[in-house]
Design a protein around this motif. Structure first.
Motif, PDB file in Angstrom:
ATOM      1  N   ARG A  43     -11.433 -20.655 -22.077  1.00 49.93           N
ATOM      2  CA  ARG A  43     -11.225 -20.969 -23.486  1.00 49.93           C
ATOM      3  C   ARG A  43     -11.601 -22.413 -23.787  1.00 49.93           C
ATOM      4  O   ARG A  43     -11.802 -23.219 -22.864  1.00 49.93           O
ATOM      5  CB  ARG A  43      -9.771 -20.725 -23.903  1.00 49.93           C
ATOM      6  CG  ARG A  43      -8.744 -21.673 -23.290  1.00 49.93           C
ATOM      7  CD  ARG A  43      -7.335 -21.253 -23.660  1.00 49.93           C
ATOM      8  NE  ARG A  43      -6.319 -22.170 -23.142  1.00 49.93           N
ATOM      9  CZ  ARG A  43      -5.787 -23.167 -23.862  1.00 49.93           C
ATOM     10  NH1 ARG A  43      -6.175 -23.362 -25.126  1.00 49.93           N
ATOM     11  NH2 ARG A  43      -4.872 -23.945 -23.343  1.00 49.93           N
ATOM     12  N   GLY A  44     -11.708 -22.724 -25.086  1.00 49.96           N
ATOM     13  CA  GLY A  44     -11.962 -24.076 -25.534  1.00 49.96           C
ATOM     14  C   GLY A  44     -11.105 -24.387 -26.736  1.00 49.96           C
ATOM     15  O   GLY A  44     -10.778 -23.498 -27.539  1.00 49.96           O
ATOM     16  N   GLU A  45     -10.722 -25.636 -26.867  1.00 51.31           N
ATOM     17  CA  GLU A  45      -9.916 -26.080 -28.005  1.00 51.31           C
ATOM     18  C   GLU A  45     -10.224 -27.542 -28.278  1.00 51.31           C
ATOM     19  O   GLU A  45     -10.021 -28.395 -27.412  1.00 51.31           O
ATOM     20  CB  GLU A  45      -8.431 -25.899 -27.724  1.00 51.31           C
ATOM     21  CG  GLU A  45      -7.524 -26.314 -28.879  1.00 51.31           C
ATOM     22  CD  GLU A  45      -6.051 -26.109 -28.565  1.00 51.31           C
ATOM     23  OE1 GLU A  45      -5.224 -26.838 -29.150  1.00 51.31           O
ATOM     24  OE2 GLU A  45      -5.729 -25.234 -27.729  1.00 51.31           O
ATOM     25  N   LEU A  49     -12.045 -27.902 -22.779  1.00 43.53           N
ATOM     26  CA  LEU A  49     -12.236 -26.517 -22.370  1.00 43.53           C
ATOM     27  C   LEU A  49     -11.564 -26.296 -21.031  1.00 43.53           C
ATOM     28  O   LEU A  49     -11.311 -27.250 -20.278  1.00 43.53           O
ATOM     29  CB  LEU A  49     -13.716 -26.131 -22.334  1.00 43.53           C
ATOM     30  CG  LEU A  49     -14.626 -26.620 -21.220  1.00 43.53           C
ATOM     31  CD1 LEU A  49     -15.926 -25.819 -21.227  1.00 43.53           C
ATOM     32  CD2 LEU A  49     -14.965 -28.099 -21.377  1.00 43.53           C
ATOM     33  N   ASP A  59     -14.619 -32.297 -22.681  1.00 43.14           N
ATOM     34  CA  ASP A  59     -15.951 -31.699 -22.727  1.00 43.14           C
ATOM     35  C   ASP A  59     -16.960 -32.616 -23.417  1.00 43.14           C
ATOM     36  O   ASP A  59     -16.830 -32.908 -24.607  1.00 43.14           O
ATOM     37  CB  ASP A  59     -15.858 -30.368 -23.479  1.00 43.14           C
ATOM     38  CG  ASP A  59     -17.182 -29.650 -23.580  1.00 43.14           C
ATOM     39  OD1 ASP A  59     -18.101 -29.990 -22.814  1.00 43.14           O
ATOM     40  OD2 ASP A  59     -17.286 -28.736 -24.418  1.00 43.14           O
ATOM     41  N   CYS A  62     -20.151 -29.825 -25.164  1.00 44.55           N
ATOM     42  CA  CYS A  62     -19.942 -29.090 -26.423  1.00 44.55           C
ATOM     43  C   CYS A  62     -20.721 -27.789 -26.455  1.00 44.55           C
ATOM     44  O   CYS A  62     -21.404 -27.461 -27.436  1.00 44.55           O
ATOM     45  CB  CYS A  62     -20.322 -29.971 -27.612  1.00 44.55           C
ATOM     46  SG  CYS A  62     -19.302 -31.443 -27.785  1.00 44.55           S
ATOM     47  N   SER A  63     -20.644 -27.041 -25.328  1.00 43.86           N
ATOM     48  CA  SER A  63     -21.373 -25.773 -25.182  1.00 43.86           C
ATOM     49  C   SER A  63     -22.883 -25.988 -25.269  1.00 43.86           C
ATOM     50  O   SER A  63     -23.610 -25.156 -25.783  1.00 43.86           O
ATOM     51  CB  SER A  63     -20.918 -24.748 -26.227  1.00 43.86           C
ATOM     52  OG  SER A  63     -19.523 -24.575 -26.161  1.00 43.86           O
ATOM     53  N   ASN A  67     -21.010 -27.021 -30.556  1.00 43.75           N
ATOM     54  CA  ASN A  67     -19.706 -27.352 -31.129  1.00 43.75           C
ATOM     55  C   ASN A  67     -19.699 -28.760 -31.734  1.00 43.75           C
ATOM     56  O   ASN A  67     -19.198 -29.713 -31.157  1.00 43.75           O
ATOM     57  CB  ASN A  67     -18.615 -27.192 -30.072  1.00 43.75           C
ATOM     58  CG  ASN A  67     -18.275 -25.730 -29.852  1.00 43.75           C
ATOM     59  OD1 ASN A  67     -17.707 -25.077 -30.726  1.00 43.75           O
ATOM     60  ND2 ASN A  67     -18.669 -25.200 -28.709  1.00 43.75           N
ATOM     61  N   HIS A  71     -14.368 -27.229 -30.312  1.00 47.50           N
ATOM     62  CA  HIS A  71     -14.101 -25.805 -30.061  1.00 47.50           C
ATOM     63  C   HIS A  71     -13.019 -25.281 -31.003  1.00 47.50           C
ATOM     64  O   HIS A  71     -11.956 -25.893 -31.155  1.00 47.50           O
ATOM     65  CB  HIS A  71     -13.641 -25.605 -28.612  1.00 47.50           C
ATOM     66  CG  HIS A  71     -14.654 -26.005 -27.592  1.00 47.50           C
ATOM     67  ND1 HIS A  71     -15.717 -25.207 -27.248  1.00 47.50           N
ATOM     68  CD2 HIS A  71     -14.769 -27.131 -26.836  1.00 47.50           C
ATOM     69  CE1 HIS A  71     -16.443 -25.805 -26.315  1.00 47.50           C
ATOM     70  NE2 HIS A  71     -15.889 -26.968 -26.052  1.00 47.50           N
ATOM     71  N   GLY A 265     -20.739 -23.192 -33.048  1.00 47.96           N
ATOM     72  CA  GLY A 265     -20.476 -22.287 -31.942  1.00 47.96           C
ATOM     73  C   GLY A 265     -20.721 -20.828 -32.256  1.00 47.96           C
ATOM     74  O   GLY A 265     -20.732 -20.001 -31.339  1.00 47.96           O
ATOM     75  N   SER A 383     -18.494 -34.513 -30.215  1.00 39.92           N
ATOM     76  CA  SER A 383     -18.050 -33.679 -31.324  1.00 39.92           C
ATOM     77  C   SER A 383     -17.063 -34.456 -32.175  1.00 39.92           C
ATOM     78  O   SER A 383     -16.493 -35.466 -31.738  1.00 39.92           O
ATOM     79  CB  SER A 383     -17.385 -32.399 -30.809  1.00 39.92           C
ATOM     80  OG  SER A 383     -16.061 -32.664 -30.358  1.00 39.92           O
TER      81      SER A 383
END
Length: 408
Positions: A43-45, A49, A59, A62-63, A67, A71, A265, A383
C-alpha cells in the motif's frame, strides 16, 4: 536479495517466476535495483509506501512519477469514488471527459483541444502519428538517448525491433543547435516533426534543462517547415510549470504528450494540440477500449484543481531545493563527489568516478535500510505530500549512504 530471504517478498518472487517470465518485466523489475530492494508493495499513503512485508519507506520515486500529490490523495480519491459509483468503462465517455478537456485547454496556453489515452507511450505515439498525418511527411527528429516509450518505434531495447520500425527516425543531440540543424537538413522536405523531452532526463546521465537558444531553434525549424514541435511532457508535466514546461522559455509546442502525474496514480494520458492540427486530429484513428474510462478522468480533474490551487510546482521546487542543498552539504562533509542536475522537483543523484554504479548502489542500500527509497541512476520525484520534516529525514538517511560510500 539477501535482505529479503525468507520474506513475503521472496515468496512472491518465487511464485511469480513460475507464471511470469523472469518474474517481472520492464522498468519495474527490482532485479535492476541494488540488492535488498523489494519487488512487491502492499500500500501507499501520502509520501510513504509499504512493501509486502510491512516495511515502510519514505518514497522518492512516487510510483516512477504518477503520484504528484502523494499516494491516495483524499480529494482525488473522493472524486474518483464518486465517478466509480456512477460508472467507469461505459459505451462512451462520461461528461467528465468534456470537463477535463476544457480544463486542460484553459490551463495550457498552447492547447486548443485534447485527446485522451492510457499510457505515456500511447500519447507519444499518437503525437507522432498525428504529425505524419497532418504534414503528409515521414521523418521524425528525436534526441539521441531520449526515452519516449516502449514500443518498436521508440523502445530503448532493440530486441524484437526491426530496422523498418525506425526507418524514418533521425537523431540530434539535446541542446546542440548545430546537430539539430543538421538533422533538419537531412530530413529536407520530408520533415514531419521534431520530438523533444521537456528536459534531458536520459537514464544514468546528468540531466540538462533546455537551453533557450536550442528551444528557439527547434521552434523556428518547425515553423519554417510547417511541421509540429512535439514536447514529451510524460515525465515532467505538471512538476515544472502548470502551463507547460517550456512556457517560461516563451516557446509553445504544437503537440504535447502527457501522462504519469496527470491523474495522480490513475491510468490516464493525454495529447494536447494547437488549432492548426484540429482537422488532422479529428481524422486520426487511434483508440482503446479503456481510453475513455471515467474514473481516471475524474481523478485528473481533481488533481489539476489541487495542483493549481496549491501551486504544486512551486512547493516541489522549494522542497527539492532543500533536499539538493542538504545532500550537497553532506557530500562535501564526507569528501564525496556528488553530481545533482536538472530541476529540483525531480532529483537525480550521481557520483563522480562511478562507472559501475558501485557508489550509487552503496548509497541507496544504506538509505533503504533507514527506510528511505532512493534510486541510484534514474531521476526521482517529489510529491506535494512530502514535508520539510520528510526531507530532513531523508538527509539523515543520506548521511548513512555517504558513510557507506566512504567505507568502500
Amino acid at each position: 536479495m539477501s535482505a529479503l530471504l525468507n520474506s513475503q517478498d521472496a515468496a512472491l518472487r518465487q511464485r511469480a517466476a513460475r507464471v511470469v517470465p523472469s518474474g517481472m518485466w520492464g522498468h519495474l523489475h527490482a532485479a535492476k535495483l541494488p540488492d535488498g530492494y523489494p519487488q512487491f508493495f502492499s500500500r501507499g499513503e501520502g509520501a510513504y509506501l509499504w512493501d509486502a512485508d510491512g516495511r515502510r519507506y519514505l518514497d522518492f520515486m512516487c510510483s516512477w512519477g504518477p503520484n504528484l500529490l502523494g499516494h491516495g490523495h483524499a480529494e482525488v480519491e473522493e472524486a474518483a469514488e464518486r465517478q466509480r459509483r456512477m460508472g467507469d468503462c461505459l459505451n462512451g465517455p462520461a461528461p467528465v471527459m468534456v470537463d477535463l478537456a476544457e480544463t486542460l485547454v484553459d490551463m495550457l496556453p498552447h492547447a486548443a483541444w485534447a485527446l485522451f489515452q492510457k499510457n505515456g507511450t500511447d500519447a507519444t505515439t499518437s503525437c507522432v502519428t498525428l504529425a505524419r498525418l497532418a504534414t503528409g511527411r515521414r521523418k521524425l527528429l528525436v534526441a539521441r538517448g531520449a526515452y519516449h516509450g516502449a514500443v518498436p518505434w521508440c523502445s530503448p531495447s532493440l530486441l524484437g525491433v526491426t530496422a523498418e520500425d525506425r526507418a524514418h527516425l533521425l537523431h540530434y543531440t539535446f541542446n546542440d543547435t548545430d546537430s539539430l540543424a543538421a538533422a533538419v537538413a537531412e530530413a529536407g522536405d520530408d520533415l514531419a516533426g521534431i520530438l523533444v523531452s521537456a528536459f534531458r532526463h536520459d537514464l544514468g546521465q546528468d540531466q540538462e534543462m533546455p537551453d533557450p537558444d536550442f528551444a528557439a531553434a527547434a521552434r523556428a525549424a518547425c515553423d519554417a517547415a510547417g511541421a509540429p514541435l512535439i514536447i514529451d511532457e510524460v515525465r515532467a508535466g505538471l512538476r515544472l510549470d502548470l502551463r507547460g514546461s517550456w512556457e517560461p522559455l516563451g516557446i509553445r509546442p504544437d503537440l504535447c504528450a502527457w501522462s504519469k502525474s496527470i491523474a495522480n496514480g490513475h491510468a490516464l494520458s493525454a495529447v494536447t494540440g494547437a488549432e492548426w492540427l484540429r482537422d488532422a486530429a479529428s481524422r486520426l484513428f487511434v483508440t482503446g477500449s479503456f481510453w475513455c474510462a471515467a474514473v481516471p478522468m475524474a481523478a485528473a480533474l481533481a488533481t489539476l484543481r489541487v495542483a493549481q490551487r496549491d501551486d504544486v510546482p512551486a512547493l516541489l521546487h522549494r522542497l527539492g531545493t532543500r533536499l539538493r542543498d542538504g545532500l550537497a552539504q553532506a557530500a562535501a562533509r564526507h569528501g564525496i563527489g556528488l553530481r545533482q542536475s536538472g530541476p529540483p522537483q525531480m532529483p537525480l543523484i550521481l557520483f563522480d568516478d562511478d562507472a559501475g554504479w558501485k557508489k550509487g548502489d552503496a548509497f541507496c542500500r544504506a538509505a533503504l535500510a533507514e527506510g528511505v527509497y532512493f534510486h541510484p541512476r534514474h531521476n526521482m520525484f517529489l510529491s506535494a505530500a512530502h514535508t520539510e520534516a520528510d526531507i530532513d529525514r531523508a538527509l539523515l538517511a543520506a548521511e548513512r549512504g555517504f558513510a557507506a560510500i566512504a567505507a568502500l
